[in-house]
Design a protein around this motif. Structure first.
Motif: not given
Length: 177
Positions: A67-69, A86-90, A97-98, A160-162
């Motif tokens: 998916k995008p992002g 990998g990375i993804d939106r948080l 922020v990812c 923690s965030l998110g």
């Protein structure tokens, strides 16, 4: 398994890491990545509730990261996947922020610079996608991973965030991109 190294491994063993290939995850990699995650996380006591091992995406990493992002990469040697990240939106996080996600390696990849190489690829990708910060959470016992995060410029934060759902994690880091 990848090549073995009888000598003491340097922080970045360019000769060994050059034998590995980093590439975007493909659907054919899903079973291998799931097996790696399910093998590695219990090594560090991260197999109970509140850990990424139970995330639904573990069995379908390709679909989760197309998916995008988002982006997920695997490290392979002679056609065998031996790690990934990998990375993804948080989820539930601030705009821009990812999260660095599901970065796990079989023992053959540890200590040769694979983490540094893969993290560099992930952070470069995050910047190119327009993210301004990257977050990661982990465990107190994952000392090598925590050292890698600090070396890569992540700073410890007190909470923690998110909304990752990983309430089993107890160490949190953030870095500007």
């Amino acid at each position: 398994m990848g090549p073995t190294n009888p000598r003491k491994r340097s922080p970045v063993d360019k000769a060994l890491i050059s034998l590995y290939h980093i590439r975007p995850v493909e659907e054919r990699d899903d079973a291998a990545i799931a097996a790696i995650i399910r093998a590695v996380m219990p090594e560090f006591g991260a197999d109970g509730a509140g850990f990424a091992i139970h995330d639904p995406e573990v069995d379908a990493m390709h679909a989760a990261y197309t998916k995008p992002g988002a982006a997920y990469f695997v490290l392979e040697h002679q056609g065998e996947v031996q790690g990934g990240g990998g990375i993804d939106r948080l989820a539930g996080g601030a705009e821009g922020v990812c999260e660095l996600r599901k970065m796990y390696f079989l023992p053959a990849l540890r200590g040769i610079g694979a983490g540094t190489a893969l993290m560099g690829r992930c952070l470069q990708t995050a910047r190119s996608m327009g993210y301004r910060q990257c977050y990661i959470e982990t465990l107190a016992g994952m000392d090598a991973a925590r050292a890698l995060y600090l070396k890569a410029g992540f700073k410890p934060i007190g909470q923690s965030l998110g909304a990752t759902g990983h309430f089993g994690c107890n160490r949190f880091y953030l870095r500007d991109l």
